[in-house]
Design a protein around this motif. Structure first.
Motif, mmCIF file in Angstrom:
data_model
loop_
_atom_site.group_PDB
_atom_site.id
_atom_site.type_symbol
_atom_site.label_atom_id
_atom_site.label_comp_id
_atom_site.label_asym_id
_atom_site.label_seq_id
_atom_site.Cartn_x
_atom_site.Cartn_y
_atom_site.Cartn_z
ATOM 1 N N GLU A 1 1.319 -10.049 -1.491
ATOM 2 C CA GLU A 1 0.151 -9.199 -1.808
ATOM 3 C C GLU A 1 0.408 -7.748 -1.390
ATOM 4 O O GLU A 1 0.060 -6.815 -2.118
ATOM 5 N N VAL A 2 1.027 -7.564 -0.222
ATOM 6 C CA VAL A 2 1.316 -6.204 0.250
ATOM 7 C C VAL A 2 2.345 -5.542 -0.674
ATOM 8 O O VAL A 2 2.208 -4.365 -1.029
ATOM 9 N N LYS A 3 3.346 -6.316 -1.073
ATOM 10 C CA LYS A 3 4.369 -5.762 -1.984
ATOM 11 C C LYS A 3 3.740 -5.334 -3.312
ATOM 12 O O LYS A 3 4.150 -4.335 -3.903
ATOM 13 N N ASP A 4 2.768 -6.108 -3.781
ATOM 14 C CA ASP A 4 2.052 -5.730 -5.012
ATOM 15 C C ASP A 4 1.304 -4.407 -4.814
ATOM 16 O O ASP A 4 1.281 -3.563 -5.717
ATOM 17 N N ILE A 5 0.726 -4.243 -3.645
ATOM 18 C CA ILE A 5 -0.009 -3.003 -3.352
ATOM 19 C C ILE A 5 0.976 -1.824 -3.302
ATOM 20 O O ILE A 5 0.702 -0.751 -3.860
ATOM 21 N N ILE A 6 2.125 -2.041 -2.663
ATOM 22 C CA ILE A 6 3.143 -0.980 -2.581
ATOM 23 C C ILE A 6 3.609 -0.590 -3.996
ATOM 24 O O ILE A 6 3.809 0.589 -4.297
ATOM 25 N N LYS A 7 3.722 -1.606 -4.860
ATOM 26 C CA LYS A 7 4.127 -1.353 -6.247
ATOM 27 C C LYS A 7 3.099 -0.433 -6.932
ATOM 28 O O LYS A 7 3.473 0.513 -7.634
ATOM 29 N N VAL B 1 -0.683 9.514 1.729
ATOM 30 C CA VAL B 1 -1.860 8.791 2.228
ATOM 31 C C VAL B 1 -1.487 8.167 3.566
ATOM 32 O O VAL B 1 -0.401 7.622 3.726
ATOM 33 N N PHE B 2 -2.388 8.314 4.539
ATOM 34 C CA PHE B 2 -2.135 7.660 5.829
ATOM 35 C C PHE B 2 -3.446 7.265 6.511
ATOM 36 O O PHE B 2 -4.505 7.788 6.213
ATOM 37 N N GLY B 3 -3.320 6.286 7.435
ATOM 38 C CA GLY B 3 -4.477 5.773 8.159
ATOM 39 C C GLY B 3 -4.425 4.251 8.193
ATOM 40 O O GLY B 3 -3.376 3.656 7.942
ATOM 41 N N GLY B 4 -5.556 3.635 8.495
ATOM 42 C CA GLY B 4 -5.634 2.179 8.485
ATOM 43 C C GLY B 4 -5.772 1.680 7.055
ATOM 44 O O GLY B 4 -6.560 2.219 6.289
ATOM 45 N N PHE B 5 -4.964 0.683 6.690
ATOM 46 C CA PHE B 5 -5.015 0.138 5.322
ATOM 47 C C PHE B 5 -5.661 -1.253 5.279
ATOM 48 O O PHE B 5 -5.850 -1.816 4.208
ATOM 49 N N HIS B 6 -5.926 -1.816 6.466
ATOM 50 C CA HIS B 6 -6.630 -3.101 6.591
ATOM 51 C C HIS B 6 -6.013 -4.214 5.737
ATOM 52 O O HIS B 6 -6.660 -4.786 4.862
ATOM 53 N N LEU B 7 -4.767 -4.521 6.013
ATOM 54 C CA LEU B 7 -4.077 -5.541 5.211
ATOM 55 C C LEU B 7 -3.582 -6.701 6.060
ATOM 56 O O LEU B 7 -2.751 -7.493 5.615
ATOM 57 N N MET B 8 -4.094 -6.828 7.300
ATOM 58 C CA MET B 8 -3.485 -7.828 8.203
ATOM 59 C C MET B 8 -3.658 -9.262 7.737
ATOM 60 O O MET B 8 -2.908 -10.129 8.161
ATOM 61 N N ARG B 9 -4.600 -9.510 6.860
ATOM 62 C CA ARG B 9 -4.740 -10.870 6.354
ATOM 63 C C ARG B 9 -4.072 -11.042 4.981
ATOM 64 O O ARG B 9 -4.242 -12.060 4.328
ATOM 65 N N GLN C 1 2.849 -5.993 7.916
ATOM 66 C CA GLN C 1 2.516 -5.224 6.722
ATOM 67 C C GLN C 1 3.023 -3.778 6.838
ATOM 68 O O GLN C 1 3.514 -3.204 5.864
ATOM 69 N N ILE C 2 2.933 -3.208 8.054
ATOM 70 C CA ILE C 2 3.443 -1.850 8.280
ATOM 71 C C ILE C 2 4.951 -1.814 7.995
ATOM 72 O O ILE C 2 5.457 -0.884 7.353
ATOM 73 N N GLU C 3 5.659 -2.865 8.464
ATOM 74 C CA GLU C 3 7.107 -2.948 8.239
ATOM 75 C C GLU C 3 7.451 -2.893 6.748
ATOM 76 O O GLU C 3 8.437 -2.290 6.343
ATOM 77 N N LEU C 4 6.631 -3.551 5.935
ATOM 78 C CA LEU C 4 6.872 -3.569 4.487
ATOM 79 C C LEU C 4 6.736 -2.167 3.879
ATOM 80 O O LEU C 4 7.523 -1.774 3.018
ATOM 81 N N PHE C 5 5.749 -1.422 4.350
ATOM 82 C CA PHE C 5 5.568 -0.035 3.865
ATOM 83 C C PHE C 5 6.749 0.822 4.311
ATOM 84 O O PHE C 5 7.270 1.629 3.542
ATOM 85 N N LYS C 6 7.181 0.617 5.575
ATOM 86 C CA LYS C 6 8.315 1.372 6.128
ATOM 87 C C LYS C 6 9.550 1.161 5.268
ATOM 88 O O LYS C 6 10.251 2.101 4.909
ATOM 89 N N LYS C 7 9.823 -0.113 4.985
ATOM 90 C CA LYS C 7 11.006 -0.496 4.221
ATOM 91 C C LYS C 7 10.950 0.092 2.807
ATOM 92 O O LYS C 7 11.930 0.653 2.313
ATOM 93 N N ALA C 8 9.782 -0.007 2.180
ATOM 94 C CA ALA C 8 9.642 0.433 0.795
ATOM 95 C C ALA C 8 9.723 1.956 0.666
ATOM 96 O O ALA C 8 10.231 2.467 -0.334
#
Ligand SMILES: [Zn+2]
Ligand SMILES: [Zn+2]
Length: 268
Positions: free
Chosen positions: A216-222, A203-211, A242-249
């Motif tokens: 919360e982002v880690k929960d979504i990655i889970k 999946v790729f594109g805008g995920f709209h998580l800047m707020r 938030q992008i960094e968190l996806f990169k790391k995970a």
């Protein structure tokens, strides 16, 4: 065995081989190619970044432009830089009615009006009046629908801002392309599985998580991992942190996205 029998046997073998060869060829999917034409981040030197999103999808029976960015001049610059021929596009799919996704639509239609435009039903009529009806077909998307072989729309989703995402059915699993994900990225993944009931490859594109907070982002990655999403690329309105968190995970399975990036998915 007599010579006649040998010839008959050989003929049968050749015919069987040709049938197998032909049907394998018919069933095989062409490799997928995604070209990022508009994004908040630059990937390839020479292309320009700006707030917005646009991605060209090649490989399926229809060549599809998903979203059209904000400023036509920047979109056209990146199109030229990437040697994309707009006349080869068969369909345009617009995720939602925000200027950073619809900005280049009328410019694209001026260059190539002979396309089908798939718009969420809530704003399809806005563009129906603006297109050349003799050449351009506007399709109002309500429920999830098939766009062409192996390509689907999630259908219009969301209670506030209405949005659709693109689903590609590949031999590796589903590939989902999102615009802004106003309807919620997890909701999109669930909807894609509802529509096609297959594993999600990417999946790729805008995920709209800047707020969203890190937690919360880690929960979504889970949830992504629980749902079996193999690869992902977060961009556009996702947010830098938030992008960094996806990169790391996702590590090696993270797909960096930016203007001029070409994602190839080998399906052979
Ligand atoms: Zn938006
Ligand atoms: Zn956006």
């Amino acid at each position: 065995m007599g010579i006649g029998k040998k010839i008959v046997l050989l003929t049968i073998l050749v015919v069987v081989f040709l049938f197998v060869f032909f049907f394998t060829l018919m069933g095989a999917q062409k490799d997928l190619k995604f070209t990022i034409l508009y994004d908040n981040y630059v990937y390839k030197e020479g292309t320009k970044a700006d707030w917005g999103f646009s991605c060209l999808v090649e490989g399926p029976e229809k060549t599809i432009l998903f979203d059209t960015g904000t400023k036509p001049a920047i979109l056209l610059h990146n199109i030229e830089e990437m040697n994309v021929d707009l006349n080869k596009i068969d369909a345009v799919v617009i995720s939602h009615n925000h200027g950073d996704h619809t900005g280049g639509l009328l410019t694209v239609l001026k260059i190539n009006p002979r396309v089908s435009v798939y718009l969420p039903v809530s704003f399809a009529s806005k563009y129906e009046q603006k297109v050349d009806k003799d050449k351009t077909r506007v399709i109002a998307v309500n429920e999830s629908m098939k766009i062409c072989k192996d390509v689907y729309s999630t259908g219009e989703m969301g209670t506030g801002i209405k949005e659709q995402s693109l689903i590609l059915d590949t031999s590796k699993g589903l590939v989902i392309v999102t615009g802004c994900s106003h309807q919620g990225i997890v909701n999109i993944l669930k909807k894609a599985k509802e529509v096609l009931d297959k594993d999600i490859y990417m999946v790729f594109g805008g995920f709209h998580l800047m707020r969203h907070s890190d937690e919360e982002v880690k929960d979504i990655i889970k949830i992504f991992k629980e749902m079996g999403v193999q690869k992902c690329g977060a961009t556009h309105c996702t947010g830098d942190r938030q992008i960094e968190l996806f990169k790391k995970a996702y590590g090696d399975n993270y797909v960096p996205i930016g203007t001029g990036n070409i994602l190839k998915i080998d399906l052979k």
